[in-house]
Design a protein around this motif. Structure first.
Motif, PDB file in Angstrom:
ATOM      1  N   THR A 105      31.414  21.530  75.110  1.00 62.78           N
ATOM      2  CA  THR A 105      32.335  22.637  75.379  1.00 62.78           C
ATOM      3  C   THR A 105      31.648  23.731  76.189  1.00 62.78           C
ATOM      4  O   THR A 105      32.236  24.288  77.126  1.00 62.78           O
ATOM      5  N   CYS A 106      30.406  24.033  75.841  1.00 60.03           N
ATOM      6  CA  CYS A 106      29.650  25.040  76.596  1.00 60.03           C
ATOM      7  C   CYS A 106      29.424  24.580  78.037  1.00 60.03           C
ATOM      8  O   CYS A 106      29.567  25.379  78.978  1.00 60.03           O
ATOM      9  N   SER A 109      32.588  24.957  79.928  1.00 61.59           N
ATOM     10  CA  SER A 109      32.879  26.365  80.200  1.00 61.59           C
ATOM     11  C   SER A 109      32.045  26.871  81.371  1.00 61.59           C
ATOM     12  O   SER A 109      32.554  27.596  82.241  1.00 61.59           O
ATOM     13  N   VAL A 110      30.785  26.488  81.416  1.00 59.36           N
ATOM     14  CA  VAL A 110      29.916  26.901  82.529  1.00 59.36           C
ATOM     15  C   VAL A 110      30.417  26.284  83.823  1.00 59.36           C
ATOM     16  O   VAL A 110      30.487  26.962  84.865  1.00 59.36           O
ATOM     17  N   SER A 113      33.589  28.045  84.884  1.00 61.83           N
ATOM     18  CA  SER A 113      33.273  29.385  85.381  1.00 61.83           C
ATOM     19  C   SER A 113      32.707  29.316  86.797  1.00 61.83           C
ATOM     20  O   SER A 113      33.056  30.125  87.669  1.00 61.83           O
ATOM     21  N   LEU A 122      33.241  32.008  80.446  1.00 68.40           N
ATOM     22  CA  LEU A 122      32.001  31.989  79.670  1.00 68.40           C
ATOM     23  C   LEU A 122      32.163  32.601  78.270  1.00 68.40           C
ATOM     24  O   LEU A 122      31.238  32.543  77.474  1.00 68.40           O
ATOM     25  N   LEU A 125      31.134  30.727  74.984  1.00 69.94           N
ATOM     26  CA  LEU A 125      29.733  30.385  74.755  1.00 69.94           C
ATOM     27  C   LEU A 125      29.148  31.097  73.528  1.00 69.94           C
ATOM     28  O   LEU A 125      28.433  30.489  72.732  1.00 69.94           O
ATOM     29  N   ILE A 128      30.530  29.696  70.054  1.00 71.63           N
ATOM     30  CA  ILE A 128      30.087  28.307  69.863  1.00 71.63           C
ATOM     31  C   ILE A 128      28.595  28.276  69.560  1.00 71.63           C
ATOM     32  O   ILE A 128      28.149  27.589  68.636  1.00 71.63           O
ATOM     33  N   ALA A 129      27.812  29.026  70.334  1.00 70.41           N
ATOM     34  CA  ALA A 129      26.367  29.058  70.107  1.00 70.41           C
ATOM     35  C   ALA A 129      26.045  29.651  68.729  1.00 70.41           C
ATOM     36  O   ALA A 129      25.144  29.170  68.033  1.00 70.41           O
TER      37      ALA A 129
END
Length: 187
Positions: A105-106, A109-110, A113, A122, A125, A128-129
């Motif tokens: 997913t991250c 997203s990157v 973006s 972003l 992030l 999720i992180a």
């Protein structure tokens, strides 16, 4: 010597891994106050004891009771430890699915973006992180020790926060009056 059976109860004990029946109702009390008793084990064996004083019998029963309590506490602790190990194993197994999903997913997203030239993609992030980091710390870090330390601190210093004060009739009447005043103010 006058031997008369006493009216004491029977006790079932576990000795050497098998139940043992201590029949105190068939114990023998002699003129000196000494007690003898009969023991039947689960296999049908029979053993008769030498005469013991009532103090020795009470001491033996107290020792057996202490041993029973110690074993119950040890069993309870072992069961609790097994539950915690099972819960930790569940968390570790779930992390094997959560971590790759969070990483994917991250990455998406990157990529979104970068592709759309918009930084709003972003935003996922950080949560999720944070979630994956917390779960990793719980499974493989020292989170369990921190939770145990926090629990012992709460029990030691803030025990009054955990107790619930009893409600009495005066408290209920005051609360009813407060609610009636609030209703009157709203009208």
């Amino acid at each position: 010597m006058n031997r008369s059976p006493s009216k004491a109860p029977a006790i079932t004990l576990v000795c050497f891994g098998r139940p043992t029946y201590l029949d105190l109702s068939r114990s023998i009390v002699d003129d000196d106050g000494l007690i003898g008793y009969h023991v039947h084990d689960a296999m049908g064996g029979f053993v008769s004891s030498p005469s013991l004083s009532p103090g020795q019998v009470e001491e033996m029963l107290a020792k057996l009771e202490r041993t029973r309590i110690e074993r119950e506490l040890a069993l309870s602790e072992a069961i609790e430890q097994r539950k915690r190990a099972y819960e930790l194993a569940q968390e570790r197994e779930a992390l094997t699915w959560t971590a790759p999903g969070g990483a994917l997913t991250c990455a998406m997203s990157v990529a979104a973006s970068y592709h759309h030239k918009n930084l709003i993609y972003l935003l996922p992030l950080l949560p999720i992180a944070t979630f994956v980091g917390y779960k990793t710390h719980l499974c493989y870090g020292s989170k369990q020790q921190k939770i145990a330390a926090c629990t012992s601190d709460l029990l030691k210093y803030d025990a009054n926060l955990l107790s619930v004060s009893p409600i009495d009739a005066d408290h209920i009447k005051r609360r009813i009056k407060e609610l009636q005043m609030l209703r009157n103010e709203m009208d």
